[in-house]
Design a protein around this motif. Structure first.
Motif, mmCIF file in Angstrom:
data_model
loop_
_atom_site.group_PDB
_atom_site.id
_atom_site.type_symbol
_atom_site.label_atom_id
_atom_site.label_comp_id
_atom_site.label_asym_id
_atom_site.label_seq_id
_atom_site.Cartn_x
_atom_site.Cartn_y
_atom_site.Cartn_z
ATOM 1 N N PHE A 117 31.495 49.292 7.840
ATOM 2 C CA PHE A 117 31.302 47.844 7.945
ATOM 3 C C PHE A 117 29.927 47.469 7.404
ATOM 4 C CE2 PHE A 117 34.553 46.279 11.175
ATOM 5 C CZ PHE A 117 35.351 47.384 11.069
ATOM 6 N N GLU A 121 24.343 39.920 9.450
ATOM 7 C CA GLU A 121 23.575 39.154 10.424
ATOM 8 C C GLU A 121 23.879 39.666 11.820
ATOM 9 O OE1 GLU A 121 24.324 34.914 10.134
ATOM 10 O OE2 GLU A 121 23.543 34.604 12.160
ATOM 11 N N GLN A 123 23.089 38.837 16.095
ATOM 12 C CA GLN A 123 22.526 37.947 17.100
ATOM 13 C C GLN A 123 22.650 38.614 18.461
ATOM 14 O OE1 GLN A 123 23.960 33.946 17.138
ATOM 15 N NE2 GLN A 123 24.080 33.800 14.902
ATOM 16 N N PHE A 125 21.940 37.906 22.503
ATOM 17 C CA PHE A 125 21.587 36.963 23.563
ATOM 18 C C PHE A 125 21.570 37.689 24.893
ATOM 19 C CE2 PHE A 125 24.145 33.910 20.817
ATOM 20 C CZ PHE A 125 23.044 33.608 20.058
ATOM 21 N N PHE B 91 32.095 41.949 16.269
ATOM 22 C CA PHE B 91 31.808 41.869 14.843
ATOM 23 C C PHE B 91 32.832 40.922 14.244
ATOM 24 C CE2 PHE B 91 32.481 42.850 10.447
ATOM 25 C CZ PHE B 91 31.262 43.297 9.943
ATOM 26 N N TYR B 100 36.248 42.007 15.683
ATOM 27 C CA TYR B 100 36.399 43.382 16.141
ATOM 28 C C TYR B 100 35.617 43.609 17.431
ATOM 29 C CZ TYR B 100 38.156 44.579 11.444
ATOM 30 O OH TYR B 100 38.885 44.647 10.276
ATOM 31 N N ASP B 101 36.205 44.394 18.319
ATOM 32 C CA ASP B 101 35.457 44.891 19.467
ATOM 33 C C ASP B 101 34.712 46.142 19.037
ATOM 34 O OD1 ASP B 101 36.155 42.999 21.318
ATOM 35 O OD2 ASP B 101 37.928 44.085 22.006
ATOM 36 N N ILE B 102 33.421 46.162 19.260
ATOM 37 C CA ILE B 102 32.619 47.306 18.865
ATOM 38 C C ILE B 102 32.047 47.966 20.116
ATOM 39 C CG2 ILE B 102 30.657 48.076 17.493
ATOM 40 C CD1 ILE B 102 32.573 46.803 15.680
ATOM 41 N N PRO B 103 32.327 49.247 20.294
ATOM 42 C CA PRO B 103 31.733 49.938 21.442
ATOM 43 C C PRO B 103 30.221 49.816 21.381
ATOM 44 C CG PRO B 103 33.250 51.378 20.259
ATOM 45 C CD PRO B 103 33.097 50.157 19.432
ATOM 46 N N ILE B 107 22.280 50.502 25.627
ATOM 47 C CA ILE B 107 20.888 50.540 25.217
ATOM 48 C C ILE B 107 20.080 49.453 25.894
ATOM 49 C CG2 ILE B 107 21.100 51.631 22.970
ATOM 50 C CD1 ILE B 107 21.596 48.837 21.835
ATOM 51 N N LEU B 109 17.610 46.576 25.601
ATOM 52 C CA LEU B 109 17.193 45.689 24.523
ATOM 53 C C LEU B 109 15.870 45.005 24.825
ATOM 54 C CD1 LEU B 109 20.709 44.197 23.794
ATOM 55 C CD2 LEU B 109 19.387 45.672 22.256
ATOM 56 N N LYS B 122 24.529 40.511 28.627
ATOM 57 C CA LYS B 122 24.086 40.566 27.236
ATOM 58 C C LYS B 122 25.262 40.395 26.297
ATOM 59 C CE LYS B 122 24.141 45.583 26.522
ATOM 60 N NZ LYS B 122 23.409 46.653 27.169
ATOM 61 N N GLN B 123 24.990 39.705 25.198
ATOM 62 C CA GLN B 123 26.018 39.467 24.201
ATOM 63 C C GLN B 123 25.468 39.827 22.840
ATOM 64 O OE1 GLN B 123 27.862 35.641 24.243
ATOM 65 N NE2 GLN B 123 27.839 35.483 26.476
ATOM 66 N N ILE B 124 26.226 40.620 22.109
ATOM 67 C CA ILE B 124 25.808 41.012 20.769
ATOM 68 C C ILE B 124 26.876 40.600 19.769
ATOM 69 C CG2 ILE B 124 25.193 42.941 19.281
ATOM 70 C CD1 ILE B 124 24.269 44.453 21.751
ATOM 71 N N PHE B 125 26.486 39.781 18.810
ATOM 72 C CA PHE B 125 27.400 39.343 17.756
ATOM 73 C C PHE B 125 26.918 39.854 16.420
ATOM 74 C CE2 PHE B 125 27.726 35.392 20.565
ATOM 75 C CZ PHE B 125 28.722 35.978 21.331
ATOM 76 N N LEU B 126 27.803 40.487 15.680
ATOM 77 C CA LEU B 126 27.469 40.924 14.336
ATOM 78 C C LEU B 126 28.354 40.179 13.361
ATOM 79 C CD1 LEU B 126 27.355 44.742 15.116
ATOM 80 C CD2 LEU B 126 25.434 43.165 14.983
ATOM 81 N N LYS B 127 27.797 39.829 12.222
ATOM 82 C CA LYS B 127 28.584 39.190 11.168
ATOM 83 C C LYS B 127 28.419 39.980 9.888
ATOM 84 C CE LYS B 127 28.201 34.723 10.608
ATOM 85 N NZ LYS B 127 27.597 33.379 10.728
ATOM 86 N N CYS B 130 34.123 43.435 6.960
ATOM 87 C CA CYS B 130 34.744 44.581 7.608
ATOM 88 C C CYS B 130 35.189 45.621 6.577
ATOM 89 C CB CYS B 130 35.910 44.144 8.483
ATOM 90 S SG CYS B 130 37.417 43.763 7.585
#
Ligand code: MN
Ligand code: MN
Ligand code: ZN
Ligand code: ZN
Lengths: 135, 135
Positions: A117, A121, A123, A125, B91, B100-103, B107, B109, B122-127, B130
DNA sequence: ATCATATATGTAATGATTACATTTAGGGAA
DNA sequence: TTCCCTAAATGTAATCATTACATATATGAT
Protein backbone atom coordinates in the motif's frame (compact mmCIF):
# COMPACT_ATOMS: atom_id res chain seq x y z
CA UNK A 1 5.04 36.72 10.28
CA UNK A 2 3.86 40.16 9.19
CA UNK A 3 1.42 40.99 6.43
CA UNK A 4 4.19 41.59 3.94
CA UNK A 5 5.71 38.16 4.20
CA UNK A 6 2.23 36.62 4.31
CA UNK A 7 1.46 38.37 1.05
CA UNK A 8 4.67 37.00 -0.40
CA UNK A 9 3.85 33.56 0.91
CA UNK A 10 0.46 33.63 -0.78
CA UNK A 11 1.88 34.99 -4.01
CA UNK A 12 4.46 32.23 -4.14
CA UNK A 13 1.59 29.76 -4.07
CA UNK A 14 -0.25 31.52 -6.87
CA UNK A 15 -2.80 33.25 -4.66
CA UNK A 16 -3.44 36.96 -4.98
CA UNK A 17 -3.00 38.44 -1.52
CA UNK A 18 -6.24 40.29 -0.99
CA UNK A 19 -7.01 41.76 2.41
CA UNK A 20 -9.40 39.04 3.61
CA UNK A 21 -7.04 36.34 2.42
CA UNK A 22 -4.13 37.84 4.31
CA UNK A 23 -6.18 38.23 7.46
CA UNK A 24 -7.46 34.67 7.33
CA UNK A 25 -3.99 33.33 6.76
CA UNK A 26 -2.59 35.45 9.54
CA UNK A 27 -5.34 34.22 11.83
CA UNK A 28 -4.41 30.62 11.17
CA UNK A 29 -0.75 31.43 11.54
CA UNK A 30 -0.87 33.32 14.82
CA UNK A 31 -3.64 31.51 16.67
CA UNK A 32 -2.65 27.92 16.15
CA UNK A 33 -5.85 26.63 17.65
CA UNK A 34 -7.41 24.58 14.83
CA UNK A 35 -10.39 26.88 14.38
CA UNK A 36 -13.70 26.09 12.72
CA UNK A 37 -15.10 28.35 10.02
CA UNK A 38 -17.33 29.85 12.67
CA UNK A 39 -14.37 30.64 14.91
CA UNK A 40 -12.58 32.41 12.09
CA UNK A 41 -15.64 34.31 10.95
CA UNK A 42 -16.66 35.45 14.42
CA UNK A 43 -13.18 36.65 15.30
CA UNK A 44 -12.45 38.43 12.03
CA UNK A 45 -15.83 40.10 11.54
CA UNK A 46 -14.76 42.88 13.93
CA UNK A 47 -11.63 43.58 11.93
CA UNK A 48 -13.39 43.11 8.56
CA UNK A 49 -17.04 44.13 8.99
CA UNK A 50 -17.88 43.24 5.38
CA UNK A 51 -16.56 39.71 5.67
CA UNK A 52 -18.94 36.97 4.68
CA UNK A 53 -18.87 33.38 5.81
CA UNK A 54 -18.82 32.27 2.19
CA UNK A 55 -15.57 34.15 1.77
CA UNK A 56 -14.09 32.25 4.69
CA UNK A 57 -15.11 28.96 3.08
CA UNK A 58 -13.86 30.01 -0.33
CA UNK A 59 -10.56 31.23 1.02
CA UNK A 60 -9.92 28.13 3.08
CA UNK A 61 -10.74 25.86 0.15
CA UNK A 62 -8.39 27.93 -1.96
CA UNK A 63 -5.64 27.51 0.61
CA UNK A 64 -6.30 23.78 0.75
CA UNK A 65 -6.14 23.55 -3.03
CA UNK A 66 -2.77 25.29 -2.87
CA UNK A 67 -1.65 22.86 -0.16
CA UNK A 68 -1.11 25.69 2.30
CA UNK A 69 -3.79 24.50 4.68
CA UNK A 70 -5.41 21.25 5.58
CA UNK A 71 -8.70 20.39 7.22
CA UNK A 72 -9.68 17.53 9.43
CA UNK A 73 -12.61 16.29 11.46
CA UNK A 74 -12.63 15.43 15.08
CA UNK A 75 -15.69 13.58 16.30
CA UNK A 76 -18.06 16.40 15.44
CA UNK A 77 -19.19 17.01 11.88
CA UNK A 78 -17.47 20.34 11.72
CA UNK A 79 -14.23 20.83 9.89
CA UNK A 80 -11.21 22.32 11.57
CA UNK A 81 -8.39 24.04 9.74
CA UNK A 82 -4.68 24.53 10.22
CA UNK A 83 -1.67 25.59 8.25
CA UNK A 84 0.29 22.64 6.97
CA UNK A 85 3.47 22.27 8.97
CA UNK A 86 5.52 19.27 9.98
CA UNK A 87 3.62 16.04 10.58
CA UNK A 88 2.03 15.87 14.00
CA UNK A 89 -0.80 14.17 15.86
CA UNK A 90 -3.73 15.76 17.64
CA UNK A 91 -4.90 15.23 21.17
CA UNK A 92 -8.25 16.59 22.26
CA UNK A 93 -9.04 16.82 25.95
CA UNK A 94 -12.49 15.50 26.77
CA UNK A 95 -12.80 17.90 29.67
CA UNK A 96 -11.49 21.28 28.45
CA UNK A 97 -11.80 20.47 24.72
CA UNK A 98 -8.41 21.97 24.02
CA UNK A 99 -6.66 20.50 21.00
CA UNK A 100 -2.95 19.83 21.42
CA UNK A 101 -0.38 19.38 18.69
CA UNK A 102 1.63 16.29 19.52
CA UNK A 103 4.99 15.67 17.88
CA UNK A 104 4.88 12.44 16.02
CA UNK A 105 7.87 10.35 15.14
CA UNK A 106 7.89 9.13 11.57
CA UNK A 107 6.77 5.65 12.50
CA UNK A 108 5.55 3.15 9.96
CA UNK A 109 1.94 2.33 10.71
CA UNK A 110 1.60 -0.37 8.06
CA UNK A 111 2.42 -3.97 9.02
CA UNK A 112 4.37 -6.15 6.62
CA UNK A 113 1.24 -7.62 5.00
CA UNK A 114 0.30 -4.13 3.79
CA UNK A 115 3.63 -2.98 2.48
CA UNK A 116 2.13 -2.98 -1.03
CA UNK A 117 0.00 0.00 0.00
CA UNK A 118 1.14 3.52 -0.76
CA UNK A 119 0.46 5.98 2.06
CA UNK A 120 0.01 9.60 1.04
CA UNK A 121 -1.35 11.02 4.26
CA UNK A 122 -1.82 10.01 7.84
CA UNK A 123 -3.90 11.43 10.62
CA UNK A 124 -3.68 10.48 14.27
CA UNK A 125 -6.29 11.65 16.77
CA UNK A 126 -6.03 10.96 20.46
CA UNK A 127 -8.74 11.62 23.00
CA UNK A 128 -8.42 11.70 26.75
CA UNK A 129 -7.67 14.06 29.60
CA UNK A 130 -4.87 16.56 29.35
CA UNK A 131 -2.25 17.12 32.00
CA UNK A 132 -3.79 20.41 33.14
CA UNK A 133 -7.21 18.87 33.69
CA UNK A 134 -5.73 15.90 35.56
CA UNK A 135 -4.20 18.14 38.23
CA UNK B 1 -23.49 -14.93 14.03
CA UNK B 2 -27.18 -15.83 13.73
CA UNK B 3 -30.14 -13.79 14.95
CA UNK B 4 -30.36 -15.75 18.16
CA UNK B 5 -26.87 -14.98 19.35
CA UNK B 6 -27.25 -11.40 18.18
CA UNK B 7 -30.36 -11.11 20.29
CA UNK B 8 -28.43 -12.50 23.23
CA UNK B 9 -25.59 -10.13 22.55
CA UNK B 10 -27.93 -7.15 22.61
CA UNK B 11 -29.71 -8.37 25.72
CA UNK B 12 -26.42 -8.73 27.54
CA UNK B 13 -25.80 -5.05 26.86
CA UNK B 14 -29.21 -4.06 28.15
CA UNK B 15 -30.80 -3.55 24.74
CA UNK B 16 -34.11 -5.18 23.92
CA UNK B 17 -33.58 -7.11 20.68
CA UNK B 18 -36.30 -5.77 18.44
CA UNK B 19 -36.35 -6.76 14.80
CA UNK B 20 -34.82 -3.54 13.38
CA UNK B 21 -32.15 -3.57 16.04
CA UNK B 22 -31.19 -7.14 15.25
CA UNK B 23 -31.08 -6.44 11.52
CA UNK B 24 -28.95 -3.34 11.94
CA UNK B 25 -26.56 -5.12 14.20
CA UNK B 26 -26.38 -8.08 11.85
CA UNK B 27 -25.69 -5.70 8.98
CA UNK B 28 -22.74 -4.17 10.79
CA UNK B 29 -21.53 -7.60 11.80
CA UNK B 30 -21.65 -9.34 8.45
CA UNK B 31 -20.74 -6.50 6.08
CA UNK B 32 -17.70 -5.06 7.77
CA UNK B 33 -17.53 -2.12 5.42
CA UNK B 34 -17.89 0.89 7.73
CA UNK B 35 -21.25 1.96 6.34
CA UNK B 36 -22.88 5.36 6.58
CA UNK B 37 -26.45 5.73 7.83
CA UNK B 38 -27.50 6.00 4.22
CA UNK B 39 -25.79 2.73 3.33
CA UNK B 40 -27.54 0.92 6.14
CA UNK B 41 -30.92 2.44 5.41
CA UNK B 42 -30.81 1.81 1.68
CA UNK B 43 -29.74 -1.80 2.09
CA UNK B 44 -32.19 -2.67 4.85
CA UNK B 45 -35.25 -0.91 3.47
CA UNK B 46 -35.89 -3.90 1.19
CA UNK B 47 -35.84 -6.30 4.09
CA UNK B 48 -37.72 -3.93 6.42
CA UNK B 49 -40.03 -1.76 4.27
CA UNK B 50 -41.27 0.18 7.28
CA UNK B 51 -37.80 1.16 8.41
CA UNK B 52 -37.19 4.85 8.92
CA UNK B 53 -33.89 6.64 8.77
CA UNK B 54 -34.56 8.05 12.22
CA UNK B 55 -34.68 4.51 13.54
CA UNK B 56 -31.29 3.82 12.04
CA UNK B 57 -29.89 6.90 13.76
CA UNK B 58 -31.58 6.05 17.06
CA UNK B 59 -30.43 2.47 16.97
CA UNK B 60 -26.85 3.34 16.17
CA UNK B 61 -26.73 5.94 18.91
CA UNK B 62 -28.14 3.36 21.28
CA UNK B 63 -25.43 0.91 20.26
CA UNK B 64 -22.79 3.59 20.73
CA UNK B 65 -24.15 4.41 24.17
CA UNK B 66 -23.87 0.71 25.04
CA UNK B 67 -20.32 0.68 23.70
CA UNK B 68 -21.20 -1.93 21.10
CA UNK B 69 -20.51 0.34 18.16
CA UNK B 70 -18.35 3.33 17.44
CA UNK B 71 -18.53 6.02 14.82
CA UNK B 72 -15.81 7.99 13.14
CA UNK B 73 -15.34 10.57 10.41
CA UNK B 74 -13.12 10.27 7.41
CA UNK B 75 -12.61 13.47 5.45
CA UNK B 76 -16.26 13.84 4.53
CA UNK B 77 -18.78 15.17 7.04
CA UNK B 78 -20.63 11.89 7.18
CA UNK B 79 -20.27 9.49 10.04
CA UNK B 80 -19.30 5.88 9.51
CA UNK B 81 -20.11 3.09 11.91
CA UNK B 82 -18.56 -0.19 12.93
CA UNK B 83 -18.83 -2.73 15.69
CA UNK B 84 -16.17 -2.24 18.32
CA UNK B 85 -13.57 -4.94 17.99
CA UNK B 86 -9.86 -4.99 18.70
CA UNK B 87 -8.00 -1.74 18.12
CA UNK B 88 -7.12 -1.15 14.49
CA UNK B 89 -6.32 1.62 12.05
CA UNK B 90 -8.14 2.58 8.86
CA UNK B 91 -6.74 3.00 5.39
CA UNK B 92 -8.89 4.56 2.71
CA UNK B 93 -7.87 4.20 -0.91
CA UNK B 94 -8.07 7.48 -2.78
CA UNK B 95 -8.84 5.63 -6.02
CA UNK B 96 -11.39 2.92 -5.15
CA UNK B 97 -12.48 4.49 -1.84
CA UNK B 98 -12.40 1.12 -0.12
CA UNK B 99 -11.73 1.31 3.60
CA UNK B 100 -9.32 -1.27 4.96
CA UNK B 101 -8.94 -2.39 8.54
CA UNK B 102 -5.27 -2.32 9.39
CA UNK B 103 -3.93 -4.19 12.40
CA UNK B 104 -2.27 -1.78 14.73
CA UNK B 105 0.33 -2.70 17.26
CA UNK B 106 -0.23 -1.17 20.65
CA UNK B 107 2.32 1.55 20.16
CA UNK B 108 2.61 4.54 22.43
CA UNK B 109 1.92 7.67 20.40
CA UNK B 110 2.72 10.13 23.18
CA UNK B 111 6.30 11.39 23.50
CA UNK B 112 7.86 11.69 26.93
CA UNK B 113 6.86 15.35 27.35
CA UNK B 114 3.21 14.32 27.21
CA UNK B 115 3.29 11.35 29.52
CA UNK B 116 1.10 13.30 31.95
CA UNK B 117 -1.76 12.99 29.47
CA UNK B 118 -4.29 10.21 29.83
CA UNK B 119 -5.31 8.66 26.51
CA UNK B 120 -8.77 7.09 26.40
CA UNK B 121 -9.12 6.58 22.68
CA UNK B 122 -7.00 6.71 19.57
CA UNK B 123 -7.88 6.85 15.92
CA UNK B 124 -5.47 6.41 13.05
CA UNK B 125 -6.50 7.19 9.48
CA UNK B 126 -4.26 6.54 6.52
CA UNK B 127 -4.95 7.70 2.98
CA UNK B 128 -3.25 6.56 -0.17
CA UNK B 129 -3.50 3.93 -2.89
CA UNK B 130 -4.28 0.35 -2.04
CA UNK B 131 -2.36 -2.63 -3.35
CA UNK B 132 -5.14 -3.61 -5.77
CA UNK B 133 -5.27 -0.19 -7.38
CA UNK B 134 -1.50 -0.02 -7.69
CA UNK B 135 -1.37 -3.14 -9.86
C1' DA C 1 -59.45 -5.85 27.37
C1' DT C 2 -56.83 -2.18 29.58
C1' DC C 3 -53.07 0.17 30.69
C1' DA C 4 -48.18 1.43 31.00
C1' DT C 5 -44.05 1.52 28.87
C1' DA C 6 -40.65 0.64 25.31
C1' DT C 7 -39.96 1.02 20.56
C1' DA C 8 -40.51 2.87 16.00
C1' DT C 9 -41.91 6.35 12.91
C1' DG C 10 -42.77 10.96 10.70
C1' DT C 11 -42.13 15.75 10.40
C1' DA C 12 -39.84 19.66 11.22
C1' DA C 13 -35.75 22.10 12.81
C1' DT C 14 -30.81 22.80 13.00
C1' DG C 15 -26.26 23.43 11.40
C1' DA C 16 -22.37 22.86 8.17
C1' DT C 17 -21.31 23.25 3.56
C1' DT C 18 -21.81 24.15 -1.24
C1' DA C 19 -23.93 26.13 -5.64
C1' DC C 20 -24.84 29.81 -8.06
C1' DA C 21 -25.85 34.33 -9.26
C1' DT C 22 -24.66 39.18 -8.34
C1' DT C 23 -21.84 42.83 -6.93
C1' DT C 24 -17.46 45.00 -6.15
C1' DA C 25 -12.68 46.12 -6.90
C1' DG C 26 -8.29 46.50 -9.50
C1' DG C 27 -5.40 46.67 -13.67
C1' DG C 28 -4.61 47.55 -18.32
C1' DA C 29 -6.15 49.49 -23.04
C1' DA C 30 -8.00 53.24 -25.49
C1' DT D 1 -9.78 59.68 -17.34
C1' DT D 2 -13.08 56.36 -18.90
C1' DC D 3 -14.10 51.81 -20.47
C1' DC D 4 -13.64 47.07 -20.04
C1' DC D 5 -12.20 42.67 -18.48
C1' DT D 6 -11.39 39.64 -14.97
C1' DA D 7 -10.64 38.24 -10.19
C1' DA D 8 -12.47 38.59 -5.78
C1' DA D 9 -16.04 39.00 -2.52
C1' DT D 10 -20.69 38.78 -1.20
C1' DG D 11 -25.62 37.26 -0.57
C1' DT D 12 -29.14 34.02 -1.15
C1' DA D 13 -30.80 29.78 -1.64
C1' DA D 14 -30.12 24.83 -1.91
C1' DT D 15 -28.26 20.54 -0.13
C1' DC D 16 -27.13 17.14 3.06
C1' DA D 17 -26.35 14.96 7.64
C1' DT D 18 -28.13 14.95 12.01
C1' DT D 19 -31.14 15.85 15.84
C1' DA D 20 -35.49 17.30 18.34
C1' DC D 21 -39.79 16.37 19.28
C1' DA D 22 -44.25 14.76 18.87
C1' DT D 23 -47.06 10.79 17.46
C1' DA D 24 -48.03 6.09 16.56
C1' DT D 25 -47.26 1.26 17.30
C1' DA D 26 -46.05 -2.87 19.67
C1' DT D 27 -45.24 -5.48 23.88
C1' DG D 28 -46.22 -7.38 28.30
C1' DA D 29 -48.30 -7.31 32.71
C1' DT D 30 -52.55 -6.76 35.33
MN1 MN E 1 -2.33 20.73 14.63
MN1 MN F 1 -12.64 -0.76 10.95
ZN1 ZN G 1 -8.02 19.53 29.44
ZN1 ZN H 1 -7.96 1.04 -4.17
Amino acid sequence: MDSLTIAEQLTVHGIKPSYPRIQIYKYLYTKKNHPTVDDIYNDLIEEIPTLSKTTVYNTLNLFIEAKLVKSFNLDKNEKRYEIIIHDHSHFQCERCNKIYDIPCDDINLLPKEYEGFKVNEKQIFLKGICEECLK
